[in-house]
Design a protein around this motif. Structure first.
Motif, PDB file in Angstrom:
ATOM      1  N   ILE A 257       0.905  -1.138  -0.038  1.00  0.00           N
ATOM      2  CA  ILE A 257      -0.123   0.158   0.015  1.00  0.00           C
ATOM      3  C   ILE A 257       0.731   1.050   0.012  1.00  0.00           C
ATOM      4  O   ILE A 257       0.595   2.334  -0.732  1.00  0.00           O
ATOM      5  CB  ILE A 257      -0.981   0.009   1.167  1.00  0.00           C
ATOM      6  N   ASP A 258       1.616   1.205   0.728  1.00  0.00           N
ATOM      7  CA  ASP A 258       2.853   2.353   0.983  1.00  0.00           C
ATOM      8  C   ASP A 258       3.385   2.718  -0.420  1.00  0.00           C
ATOM      9  O   ASP A 258       3.830   3.743  -0.942  1.00  0.00           O
ATOM     10  CB  ASP A 258       3.900   2.067   1.927  1.00  0.00           C
ATOM     11  N   ARG A 259       3.710   1.433  -1.139  1.00  0.00           N
ATOM     12  CA  ARG A 259       4.595   1.737  -2.481  1.00  0.00           C
ATOM     13  C   ARG A 259       3.832   2.032  -3.654  1.00  0.00           C
ATOM     14  O   ARG A 259       4.131   3.050  -4.400  1.00  0.00           O
ATOM     15  CB  ARG A 259       5.419   0.602  -2.578  1.00  0.00           C
ATOM     16  N   TYR A 260       2.675   1.377  -3.813  1.00  0.00           N
ATOM     17  CA  TYR A 260       1.979   1.267  -4.811  1.00  0.00           C
ATOM     18  C   TYR A 260       0.598   2.112  -4.904  1.00  0.00           C
ATOM     19  O   TYR A 260      -0.066   2.245  -5.791  1.00  0.00           O
ATOM     20  CB  TYR A 260       1.626  -0.209  -5.396  1.00  0.00           C
ATOM     21  N   GLY A 261       0.305   2.470  -3.563  1.00  0.00           N
ATOM     22  CA  GLY A 261      -1.117   3.472  -3.156  1.00  0.00           C
ATOM     23  C   GLY A 261      -1.882   2.171  -2.831  1.00  0.00           C
ATOM     24  O   GLY A 261      -1.888   0.948  -2.749  1.00  0.00           O
ATOM     25  N   PRO A 262      -3.151   2.839  -2.775  1.00  0.00           N
ATOM     26  CA  PRO A 262      -4.484   1.947  -2.074  1.00  0.00           C
ATOM     27  C   PRO A 262      -5.229   1.270  -3.330  1.00  0.00           C
ATOM     28  O   PRO A 262      -6.179   1.371  -3.731  1.00  0.00           O
ATOM     29  CB  PRO A 262      -5.370   3.102  -1.585  1.00  0.00           C
ATOM     30  N   VAL A 263      -4.306   0.461  -3.921  1.00  0.00           N
ATOM     31  CA  VAL A 263      -4.983  -0.447  -5.116  1.00  0.00           C
ATOM     32  C   VAL A 263      -4.947  -2.023  -4.886  1.00  0.00           C
ATOM     33  O   VAL A 263      -5.143  -2.851  -5.755  1.00  0.00           O
ATOM     34  CB  VAL A 263      -4.045  -0.335  -6.512  1.00  0.00           C
ATOM     35  N   ASP A 280     -11.651  -5.205   0.168  1.00  0.00           N
ATOM     36  CA  ASP A 280     -11.381  -4.094  -0.960  1.00  0.00           C
ATOM     37  C   ASP A 280     -10.219  -3.226  -0.431  1.00  0.00           C
ATOM     38  O   ASP A 280     -10.162  -3.393   0.587  1.00  0.00           O
ATOM     39  CB  ASP A 280     -12.637  -3.287  -1.074  1.00  0.00           C
ATOM     40  N   HIS A 281      -9.489  -2.492  -1.737  1.00  0.00           N
ATOM     41  CA  HIS A 281      -8.613  -1.900  -1.259  1.00  0.00           C
ATOM     42  C   HIS A 281      -8.729  -0.900  -0.380  1.00  0.00           C
ATOM     43  O   HIS A 281      -8.109  -0.244   0.508  1.00  0.00           O
ATOM     44  CB  HIS A 281      -7.686  -1.455  -2.595  1.00  0.00           C
ATOM     45  N   ALA A 282     -10.245  -0.182  -0.448  1.00  0.00           N
ATOM     46  CA  ALA A 282     -10.543   0.922   0.222  1.00  0.00           C
ATOM     47  C   ALA A 282     -10.659   0.614   1.864  1.00  0.00           C
ATOM     48  O   ALA A 282     -10.498   1.297   2.576  1.00  0.00           O
ATOM     49  CB  ALA A 282     -11.798   1.489  -0.423  1.00  0.00           C
ATOM     50  N   ASP A 283     -10.601  -0.525   2.021  1.00  0.00           N
ATOM     51  CA  ASP A 283     -11.034  -1.129   3.209  1.00  0.00           C
ATOM     52  C   ASP A 283      -9.860  -1.902   3.930  1.00  0.00           C
ATOM     53  O   ASP A 283      -9.774  -2.213   5.070  1.00  0.00           O
ATOM     54  CB  ASP A 283     -12.216  -2.063   3.500  1.00  0.00           C
ATOM     55  N   ALA A 284      -8.678  -1.949   3.127  1.00  0.00           N
ATOM     56  CA  ALA A 284      -7.438  -2.886   3.583  1.00  0.00           C
ATOM     57  C   ALA A 284      -6.660  -2.067   4.440  1.00  0.00           C
ATOM     58  O   ALA A 284      -6.318  -3.029   5.471  1.00  0.00           O
ATOM     59  CB  ALA A 284      -6.855  -2.934   2.030  1.00  0.00           C
ATOM     60  N   GLU A 286      -6.929  -0.612   7.111  1.00  0.00           N
ATOM     61  CA  GLU A 286      -7.454  -0.606   8.516  1.00  0.00           C
ATOM     62  C   GLU A 286      -7.862  -2.029   8.845  1.00  0.00           C
ATOM     63  O   GLU A 286      -8.077  -2.548   9.947  1.00  0.00           O
ATOM     64  CB  GLU A 286      -8.915   0.229   8.777  1.00  0.00           C
ATOM     65  N   ASN A 287      -7.569  -3.169   8.077  1.00  0.00           N
ATOM     66  CA  ASN A 287      -8.031  -4.375   8.324  1.00  0.00           C
ATOM     67  C   ASN A 287      -6.826  -5.377   7.753  1.00  0.00           C
ATOM     68  O   ASN A 287      -7.219  -6.598   7.078  1.00  0.00           O
ATOM     69  CB  ASN A 287      -9.426  -4.773   7.666  1.00  0.00           C
ATOM     70  N   LEU A 288      -5.613  -5.194   7.929  1.00  0.00           N
ATOM     71  CA  LEU A 288      -4.422  -5.849   7.144  1.00  0.00           C
ATOM     72  C   LEU A 288      -4.441  -7.257   7.721  1.00  0.00           C
ATOM     73  O   LEU A 288      -3.694  -8.085   6.803  1.00  0.00           O
ATOM     74  CB  LEU A 288      -3.144  -5.266   7.327  1.00  0.00           C
ATOM     75  N   THR A 289      -4.900  -7.681   8.665  1.00  0.00           N
ATOM     76  CA  THR A 289      -4.752  -9.202   9.078  1.00  0.00           C
ATOM     77  C   THR A 289      -6.027  -9.936   8.825  1.00  0.00           C
ATOM     78  O   THR A 289      -6.053 -11.225   8.969  1.00  0.00           O
ATOM     79  CB  THR A 289      -4.903  -8.865  10.720  1.00  0.00           C
ATOM     80  N   SER A 290      -6.914  -9.293   7.954  1.00  0.00           N
ATOM     81  CA  SER A 290      -8.190 -10.098   7.648  1.00  0.00           C
ATOM     82  C   SER A 290      -8.237 -10.262   6.290  1.00  0.00           C
ATOM     83  O   SER A 290      -7.298  -9.914   5.470  1.00  0.00           O
ATOM     84  CB  SER A 290      -9.587  -9.170   8.115  1.00  0.00           C
ATOM     85  N   VAL A 291      -8.940 -11.402   5.877  1.00  0.00           N
ATOM     86  CA  VAL A 291      -9.107 -11.850   4.375  1.00  0.00           C
ATOM     87  C   VAL A 291     -10.424 -10.913   3.744  1.00  0.00           C
ATOM     88  O   VAL A 291     -11.155 -11.435   2.928  1.00  0.00           O
ATOM     89  CB  VAL A 291      -9.128 -13.139   4.012  1.00  0.00           C
ATOM     90  N   GLY A 292     -11.039 -10.009   4.644  1.00  0.00           N
ATOM     91  CA  GLY A 292     -12.252  -9.351   4.105  1.00  0.00           C
ATOM     92  C   GLY A 292     -13.480  -9.878   4.514  1.00  0.00           C
ATOM     93  O   GLY A 292     -13.883 -10.559   5.399  1.00  0.00           O
ATOM     94  N   ARG A 293     -14.596  -9.330   4.193  1.00  0.00           N
ATOM     95  CA  ARG A 293     -16.048  -9.518   4.208  1.00  0.00           C
ATOM     96  C   ARG A 293     -16.691 -10.534   3.494  1.00  0.00           C
ATOM     97  O   ARG A 293     -16.300 -10.915   2.450  1.00  0.00           O
ATOM     98  CB  ARG A 293     -16.832  -8.052   4.232  1.00  0.00           C
ATOM     99  N   PRO A 294     -17.481 -11.395   3.899  1.00  0.00           N
ATOM    100  CA  PRO A 294     -18.118 -12.307   3.130  1.00  0.00           C
ATOM    101  C   PRO A 294     -18.833 -11.703   1.763  1.00  0.00           C
ATOM    102  O   PRO A 294     -19.308 -10.747   2.007  1.00  0.00           O
ATOM    103  CB  PRO A 294     -19.151 -12.922   3.788  1.00  0.00           C
ATOM    104  N   VAL A 295     -18.702 -12.209   0.533  1.00  0.00           N
ATOM    105  CA  VAL A 295     -19.218 -11.865  -0.660  1.00  0.00           C
ATOM    106  C   VAL A 295     -20.821 -11.975  -0.522  1.00  0.00           C
ATOM    107  O   VAL A 295     -21.236 -12.758   0.111  1.00  0.00           O
ATOM    108  CB  VAL A 295     -18.775 -12.729  -1.915  1.00  0.00           C
ATOM    109  N   PRO A 296     -21.505 -10.813  -1.216  1.00  0.00           N
ATOM    110  CA  PRO A 296     -23.021 -11.003  -0.845  1.00  0.00           C
ATOM    111  C   PRO A 296     -23.463 -12.284  -1.637  1.00  0.00           C
ATOM    112  O   PRO A 296     -23.055 -12.692  -2.481  1.00  0.00           O
ATOM    113  CB  PRO A 296     -23.268  -9.917  -1.954  1.00  0.00           C
ATOM    114  N   GLY A 297     -24.416 -12.747  -0.825  1.00  0.00           N
ATOM    115  CA  GLY A 297     -24.837 -14.261  -1.098  1.00  0.00           C
ATOM    116  C   GLY A 297     -24.229 -15.408  -0.605  1.00  0.00           C
ATOM    117  O   GLY A 297     -24.622 -16.367  -0.453  1.00  0.00           O
TER     118      GLY A 297
END
Length: 453
Positions: A257-263, A280-284, A286-297
């Motif tokens: 993130i620091d090198r390439y930006g929030p992508v 998502d990169h916009a949520d990453a 603050e949540n670097l130790t997680s693999v995210g939220r469940p996909v809808p459905g």
């Protein structure tokens, strides 16, 4: 008619003259690709293939592999693609197991006498098995996951729920189309994202491709991102990265993130259930130790520390492995084999349930040891395995890839594990190697690790 095929062909018709595929000097529009799909349909029909038959593709990354796959979907065939350089279990095993009416290794020969590009009626149904995908075989003999057209439609549609790439973005394909990219690529093509196909991954050629594209995205393995971080200070044109196959190391995630930006985004899934969570990169940040939220459905629950998933994108079962299917599928829930926990709606993984080392009757999970080792500033990656020991039953062996130019002290690494995990988890053996061996799916190949000296 299977919705997957109906929706895909409609999208291709809509995009018409827009660029669809680039493979070296070959460039195909969506309309030209449709014509090639029809040509492959006629060729397969001439060979006597019909709905429900098996079709194998034994070839590396090339545009014809995708055309063949789309043709198989139109005809309702059970498709399996394998990379000839990485046939898990070996070709004899594949030929015994896959039960294909035809295995194609030379697509040019298949269509050499076919001139017709007239559309062929879609024969696939939602409930038909659309494809088999072979697992990596890192924990035993490889097995084939059965995915129906209905399951693949759910996975494909889930990409539309994610943030869209900027207009004009191109997907740079550097991992095998015989693996996850064979599903991710077609899903993005349905959104109008063209694919630029490369035979393999190399840092220099990837950076050049991103600059040439102007706007470039990539789906690949954490190990590939780490190589970019080590060898590429800047990547002009890179607008999106999604990694999968294993959780990103948090400090490496922050570095990216620091090198390439929030992508940089992170996806968690398995061939058994392709789309589970997404960070998502916009949520990453603050949540670097997680693999995210469940996909809808998708539903995710934790049962005795184990991650269970229920989703329309879950497999029907393992091909010709009813006993294994019964072990992991219960009442629609898939037992993923991963350990983890949910916190504030985000899933955190704690390793594989099967990856344990028993030392003096103490159960030591591998993941916390590997995570602790990678917090050391001299360590790029680490893989931990158990080795036989006449006194303790098993002993812990850590194989470490140092940061380029560094040489970590084994005793310092042991202290790091003792402080962050427990003294029982401290590796007896520590081996330094230039680069960890990887499986075709980009994970550390633990069967290829050196034995302790």
């Amino acid at each position: 008619m299977a919705r997957l095929v109906h929706n895909t062909l409609n999208a291709f018709d809509e995009f018409d003259d827009r660029l669809a595929l680039i493979d070296g000097s070959v460039e195909l529009s969506y309309r030209e690709l449709r014509a090639e799909i029809n040509r492959f349909c006629h060729a397969l029909t001439r060979h006597g293939l019909k709905r429900g038959d098996g079709l194998g593709a034994l070839m590396g990354n090339r545009w014809e592999l995708l055309a063949l796959k789309f043709a198989a979907q139109v005809l309702g065939l059970r498709f399996v693609a394998l990379d000839p350089d990485h046939v898990v279990g070996g070709l004899p095993f594949l030929e015994r197991d896959v039960d294909a009416a035809l295995i194609v290794s030379d697509p040019a020969e298949l269509v050499s006498t076919v001139d017709s590009t007239e559309p062929v009626a879609v024969q696939a149904l939602d409930s038909d098995v659309a494809q088999l995908v072979y697992t990596g075989g890192t924990t035993g003999e490889s097995k084939a996951v059965m995915l129906t057209f209905e399951a693949l439609e759910f996975v494909t549609a889930s990409f539309a729920e994610r943030p869209r790439y900027p207009e004009g973005t191109r997907l740079i394909v550097v991992t095998p189309l015989a693996h996850a990219l064979g599903t991710v690529g077609p899903a993005l093509m349905r959104l109008g994202v063209p694919l630029e196909i490369h035979r393999t991954f190399a840092v220099e050629s990837f950076v050049e491709a991103c600059a040439r594209a102007g706007r470039a995205a990539v789906h690949f393995y954490p190990s590939y991102l780490y190589r970019l971080l080590d060898d590429a200070a800047e990547i002009p044109g890179l607008v999106h990265v999604t990694t999968g196959g294993a959780p990103l190391l948090p400090y490496r995630y922050r570095q990216a993130i620091d090198r390439y930006g929030p992508v940089v985004a992170q996806a968690y899934g398995q061939f058994e259930s392709f789309a589970i969570t997404y960070l998502d990169h916009a949520d990453a940040a603050e949540n670097l130790t997680s693999v995210g939220r469940p996909v809808p459905g998708v539903e995710v629950k934790i049962q005795d520390g184990h991650v269970l998933v229920r989703s329309p994108g879950t497999m029907t079962g393992y091909w010709r492995r009813p006993e294994l299917t019964a072990e992991v599928l219960h009442d629609g829930w898939l037992r993923t084999g991963d350990l983890g926990f949910l916190e504030n709606g985000h899933l955190h993984l704690a390793g594989r349930a099967a990856e344990v080392i028993v030392v003096n009757a103490d159960t030591c999970y591998v993941a916390p040891i590997e995570a602790a080792l990678t917090t050391h500033p001299d360590v790029a990656q680490a893989a931990v395995v158990g080795v036989p020991d006449a006194r303790t039953g098993q002993a812990i062996h850590a194989v470490v890839e140092p940061v380029p130019g560094r040489s970590p002290d084994p005793d310092a690494l042991r202290r790091t594990v003792s402080e962050q995990v427990t003294p029982e988890h401290v590796p007896r053996y520590v081996t330094l190697i230039d680069r960890l061996p990887l499986t075709p799916l980009g994970k550390p190949d633990k069967k290829a690790l050196p034995w302790p000296a």
